[in-house]
Design a protein around this motif. Structure first.
Motif, PDB file in Angstrom:
ATOM      1  N   GLN A   1       0.769  -9.098   4.051  1.00 31.55           N
ATOM      2  CA  GLN A   1       0.732  -9.240   2.841  1.00 31.55           C
ATOM      3  C   GLN A   1      -0.274  -9.341   2.310  1.00 31.55           C
ATOM      4  O   GLN A   1      -1.110  -9.732   2.844  1.00 31.55           O
TER       5      GLN A   1
ATOM      6  N   TRP B   1      -2.903  -7.071  -2.800  1.00 31.93           N
ATOM      7  CA  TRP B   1      -1.804  -6.769  -2.336  1.00 31.93           C
ATOM      8  C   TRP B   1      -1.808  -6.116  -1.131  1.00 31.93           C
ATOM      9  O   TRP B   1      -0.901  -4.417  -1.001  1.00 31.93           O
TER      10      TRP B   1
ATOM     11  N   ILE C   1      10.733   1.386  -4.861  1.00 31.88           N
ATOM     12  CA  ILE C   1       9.634   0.143  -4.139  1.00 31.88           C
ATOM     13  C   ILE C   1       8.709   0.970  -3.202  1.00 31.88           C
ATOM     14  O   ILE C   1       7.720   0.242  -3.565  1.00 31.88           O
ATOM     15  N   GLY C   2       9.194   1.643  -2.617  1.00 31.66           N
ATOM     16  CA  GLY C   2       8.160   2.156  -1.489  1.00 31.66           C
ATOM     17  C   GLY C   2       7.850   0.997  -0.664  1.00 31.66           C
ATOM     18  O   GLY C   2       6.924   0.608   0.487  1.00 31.66           O
ATOM     19  N   THR C   3       9.481   0.627  -0.093  1.00 33.29           N
ATOM     20  CA  THR C   3       9.148  -0.557   1.560  1.00 33.29           C
ATOM     21  C   THR C   3       8.204   0.479   1.931  1.00 33.29           C
ATOM     22  O   THR C   3       8.730   1.669   1.923  1.00 33.29           O
ATOM     23  N   THR C   4       8.386  -0.482   3.331  1.00 34.19           N
ATOM     24  CA  THR C   4       8.294   0.120   4.988  1.00 34.19           C
ATOM     25  C   THR C   4       9.189   1.321   4.776  1.00 34.19           C
ATOM     26  O   THR C   4       9.170   1.659   6.725  1.00 34.19           O
TER      27      THR C   4
ATOM     28  N   ARG D   1       1.263   5.638   5.260  1.00 32.34           N
ATOM     29  CA  ARG D   1       1.201   6.349   4.202  1.00 32.34           C
ATOM     30  C   ARG D   1      -0.038   6.086   3.228  1.00 32.34           C
ATOM     31  O   ARG D   1      -0.998   4.917   3.514  1.00 32.34           O
TER      32      ARG D   1
ATOM     33  N   LEU E   1       1.740  -9.411  -3.742  1.00 31.66           N
ATOM     34  CA  LEU E   1       3.489  -8.768  -2.588  1.00 31.66           C
ATOM     35  C   LEU E   1       4.295  -9.714  -3.193  1.00 31.66           C
ATOM     36  O   LEU E   1       5.041  -9.686  -2.370  1.00 31.66           O
TER      37      LEU E   1
ATOM     38  N   ASP F   1      -3.511  -5.100   2.837  1.00 31.57           N
ATOM     39  CA  ASP F   1      -4.527  -4.290   3.894  1.00 31.57           C
ATOM     40  C   ASP F   1      -6.414  -4.958   3.639  1.00 31.57           C
ATOM     41  O   ASP F   1      -5.970  -4.254   3.130  1.00 31.57           O
TER      42      ASP F   1
ATOM     43  N   ASN G   1       6.693  -5.368   8.788  1.00 29.62           N
ATOM     44  CA  ASN G   1       6.582  -4.637   7.235  1.00 29.62           C
ATOM     45  C   ASN G   1       4.719  -4.541   8.380  1.00 29.62           C
ATOM     46  O   ASN G   1       3.728  -3.638   7.077  1.00 29.62           O
ATOM     47  N   ALA G   2       4.274  -5.590   8.622  1.00 27.30           N
ATOM     48  CA  ALA G   2       2.804  -5.784   8.758  1.00 27.30           C
ATOM     49  C   ALA G   2       1.595  -4.927   9.621  1.00 27.30           C
ATOM     50  O   ALA G   2       2.507  -4.230  10.212  1.00 27.30           O
ATOM     51  N   GLY G   3       0.970  -4.681   8.920  1.00 32.62           N
ATOM     52  CA  GLY G   3      -0.187  -3.791   9.812  1.00 32.62           C
ATOM     53  C   GLY G   3      -1.387  -4.279  10.301  1.00 32.62           C
ATOM     54  O   GLY G   3      -2.128  -4.181   8.753  1.00 32.62           O
TER      55      GLY G   3
ATOM     56  N   VAL H   1      -0.049   0.466  -1.253  1.00 33.85           N
ATOM     57  CA  VAL H   1       0.334   0.953  -1.035  1.00 33.85           C
ATOM     58  C   VAL H   1       1.443   0.587  -1.661  1.00 33.85           C
ATOM     59  O   VAL H   1       2.437  -0.804  -2.154  1.00 33.85           O
TER      60      VAL H   1
ATOM     61  N   VAL I   1       6.988  -6.209  -4.635  1.00 33.37           N
ATOM     62  CA  VAL I   1       7.476  -6.757  -3.725  1.00 33.37           C
ATOM     63  C   VAL I   1       7.722  -6.895  -2.588  1.00 33.37           C
ATOM     64  O   VAL I   1       8.913  -6.327  -2.040  1.00 33.37           O
ATOM     65  N   THR I   2       7.078  -7.623  -1.838  1.00 32.24           N
ATOM     66  CA  THR I   2       7.502  -8.133   0.269  1.00 32.24           C
ATOM     67  C   THR I   2       9.127  -8.863  -0.547  1.00 32.24           C
ATOM     68  O   THR I   2       8.597  -9.520  -2.176  1.00 32.24           O
TER      69      THR I   2
HETATM   70  P1  IMP Z   1       8.571  -4.288   2.473  1.00 35.77           P
HETATM   71  O1  IMP Z   1       7.851  -5.380   2.789  1.00 35.77           O
HETATM   72  O2  IMP Z   1       8.425  -3.296   3.459  1.00 35.77           O
HETATM   73  O3  IMP Z   1      10.170  -4.720   1.785  1.00 35.77           O
HETATM   74  O4  IMP Z   1       7.892  -3.696   1.473  1.00 35.77           O
HETATM   75  C1  IMP Z   1       7.862  -4.053  -0.042  1.00 35.77           C
HETATM   76  C2  IMP Z   1       6.244  -3.749  -0.278  1.00 35.77           C
HETATM   77  O5  IMP Z   1       5.589  -4.364  -0.512  1.00 35.77           O
HETATM   78  C3  IMP Z   1       6.242  -2.234  -0.307  1.00 35.77           C
HETATM   79  O6  IMP Z   1       5.257  -2.189  -1.482  1.00 35.77           O
HETATM   80  C4  IMP Z   1       5.499  -2.203   0.488  1.00 35.77           C
HETATM   81  O7  IMP Z   1       4.568  -0.822   0.661  1.00 35.77           O
HETATM   82  C5  IMP Z   1       4.290  -3.707   0.540  1.00 35.77           C
HETATM   83  N1  IMP Z   1       4.188  -3.702   1.992  1.00 35.77           N
HETATM   84  C6  IMP Z   1       4.811  -4.394   2.903  1.00 35.77           C
HETATM   85  N2  IMP Z   1       4.037  -4.873   4.111  1.00 35.77           N
HETATM   86  C7  IMP Z   1       2.756  -4.507   4.235  1.00 35.77           C
HETATM   87  C8  IMP Z   1       1.621  -4.977   4.155  1.00 35.77           C
HETATM   88  O8  IMP Z   1       1.326  -5.124   5.713  1.00 35.77           O
HETATM   89  N3  IMP Z   1       0.833  -4.110   3.880  1.00 35.77           N
HETATM   90  C9  IMP Z   1       0.355  -3.720   2.162  1.00 35.77           C
HETATM   91  N4  IMP Z   1       2.155  -3.521   1.938  1.00 35.77           N
HETATM   92  C10 IMP Z   1       2.794  -4.055   2.562  1.00 35.77           C
END
Ligand code: IMP
Length: 430
Positions: free
Chosen positions: A225, A12, A127-130, A304, A229, A14, A39-41, A274, A239-240
């Motif tokens: 991601q 999922w 969803i818990g998006t970023t 988070r 996801l 990370d 959104n990636a790290g 996450v 999901v993303t």
């Molecule tokens: P979004 O991509 O910001 O719309 O978030 C949607 C889902 O994807 C959420 O559960 C986020 O925590 C997860 N997500 C987005 N980018 C990452 C990532 O780089 N690592 C882990 N989870 C991510």
């Protein structure tokens, strides 16, 4: 013969893809991002110095490696510039190395406002998006109303597109979500300012890739991601908003699928997630807490705390199937140092059935009970190991069991965040 390798996260997100990509970049001419946005790290550690990347491909720390953002990436100009400025201040040379596809949809502040408004409206079902505006930006792409990087080259068309898009966004923000509107004139001014800096970076990413291949230079396609996801194959709706599976590397960069030679899946030696959504092997305290603190499991983008659990072979099978993963890199093996017993989910039990692949819906997945196999842990340190022979026998058995469960060879093992702390069993570019 040049090789094109796709690196994807098999869980999922990370999984430690950034480190793996960075490590492999001494073999490549270019690194391409093909989906996702800031959104990636991706965290890279070189000689103790930590760099976190969000949008810039993880090849940037190697001089001479081109860094390409394919059309599948959604680009926030402000996030991109902030990242470039931070890296430049740390002595990284960007000159001519970063190329952005004109097809990249842009992430605007109204997308962020919509992302936040939606999450707030969902309440407990969030969803818990970023909250980086990623989902709304992809919606506009598919809705054929996005402002794309190419639009920055034509001021008249840009003004018209921004007016139309902000009209729509503000209608939703005010009338549906009861939120403040976003200033359209200001958004246009910001984009005009961004154009000065972004337009010189625009270029034909697919053509660059063709030239690289013709010149015998390897290319690495960097996934963001993780597989679960994926908008189609993941735990929808948690999901993303992009396809994270390997096939997206072709569509999101503009080359054909036959161009991909191999797919390396990256998986942690355990599992994390996450945000919301089902997670069958999730652990509460104290074991989940122990994994979180040993693995420093806090989001690189949002900070988070990550949810932690045992390794889940069922989830990995889905990633392998949908991404034709032909080799695996297992990361963070050292985080498992010190556990007496380790558990691996080999299947799920669901309504009296035994499942080897995750079911199609998040609701069904939430009802699945993992079937665990227990394996002996090791009570010694694997941190920093660079040879398989340096690992305790139980750690080697753990890896062998993963290979046997998945039917895919493990070609790399990461034993700490540091670039050099890696066991290279078989080079994916060889
Ligand atoms: P979004 O991509 O910001 O719309 O978030 C949607 C889902 O994807 C959420 O559960 C986020 O925590 C997860 N997500 C987005 N980018 C990452 C990532 O780089 N690592 C882990 N989870 C991510």
């Amino acid at each position: 013969m040049a090789r094109n390798v796709v690196v994807i996260g098999a869980q999922w997100g990370d999984e430690g893809k950034g480190k793996v990509v960075d490590l492999l970049t001494d073999r490549v001419g270019a690194v391409v991002r093909f989906q996702g946005g800031h959104n990636a790290g991706h965290t890279l550690v070189i000689n103790g110095a930590k760099t976190v990347l969000h949008l810039v491909p993880s090849g940037i720390l190697r001089t001479g490696v081109d860094c390409l953002l394919g059309n599948g990436v959604v680009v926030s100009p402000s996030a991109l510039f902030t990242e470039i400025d931070r890296l430049t201040a740390n002595g990284i040379d960007f000159a001519g190395r970063l190329v952005v596809s004109p097809g990249c949809p842009l992430v605007l502040s109204s997308h962020v406002a919509l992302d936040r408004a939606r999450e707030a409206r969902r309440g407990d079902g969030a969803i818990g998006t970023t909250c980086r505006g990623i989902g709304p930006a992809y919606e506009d792409k598919v809705g054929r109303r996005a402002v794309r990087a190419a639009d920055l080259m034509d001021d008249g068309a840009l003004a018209e597109r921004v007016r139309e898009l902000l009209d729509f966004h503000n209608f939703m923000l005010e009338r549906y979500y009861g939120q403040e509107p976003v200033d359209a004139a200001r958004t246009l001014d910001e984009l005009r300012a961004a154009a000065t800096r972004l337009v010189p970076m625009l270029g034909d990413v697919a053509e660059r890739l063709r030239v690289a291949r013709a010149a015998g230079r390897n290319v690495l396609f960097e996934g963001a991601q993780g597989a679960l996801l994926d908008i189609d194959h993941g735990t929808y709706p948690f999901v993303t908003s992009s396809n994270t599976m390997a096939a997206a590397a072709a569509l999101g960069s503009g080359v054909g699928p036959a161009y991909i030679d191999t797919v390396l899946g990256v998986a942690k030696a355990y599992t994390t997630r996450v945000g919301g959504g089902p997670f069958p092997t999730e652990l509460g305290a104290p074991v989940g807490e122990q994994l979180r603190s040993a693995g420093n499991e806090y989001g690189a983008t949002t900070g988070r705390p990550r949810r932690c659990g045992w390794l889940d072979a069922v989830v990995l099978r889905r990633a392998l199937l949908a991404s034709s993963v032909d080799s695996l890199c297992v990361t963070k093996l050292d985080v498992l140092d010190g556990f007496e017993t380790l558990r691996v989910a080999v299947a799920y039990r669901w309504r009296g059935e035994r499942l080897e692949y995750p079911p199609a819906t998040a609701e069904a997945l939430a009802q699945c009970e993992p079937e665990y196999e227990d394996l002996p842990g090791w009570r010694s340190s694997t941190a920093g190991a660079t040879r398989l022979a340096d690992l305790p026998a139980a750690a080697r058995r753990y890896l062998e069991r993963i290979e046997a469960l998945l039917g895919v060879p493990i070609v790399m093992v990461s034993t700490s965040a540091e670039r050099g702390h890696t066991i290279m069993i078989r080079d994916p570019f060889a």
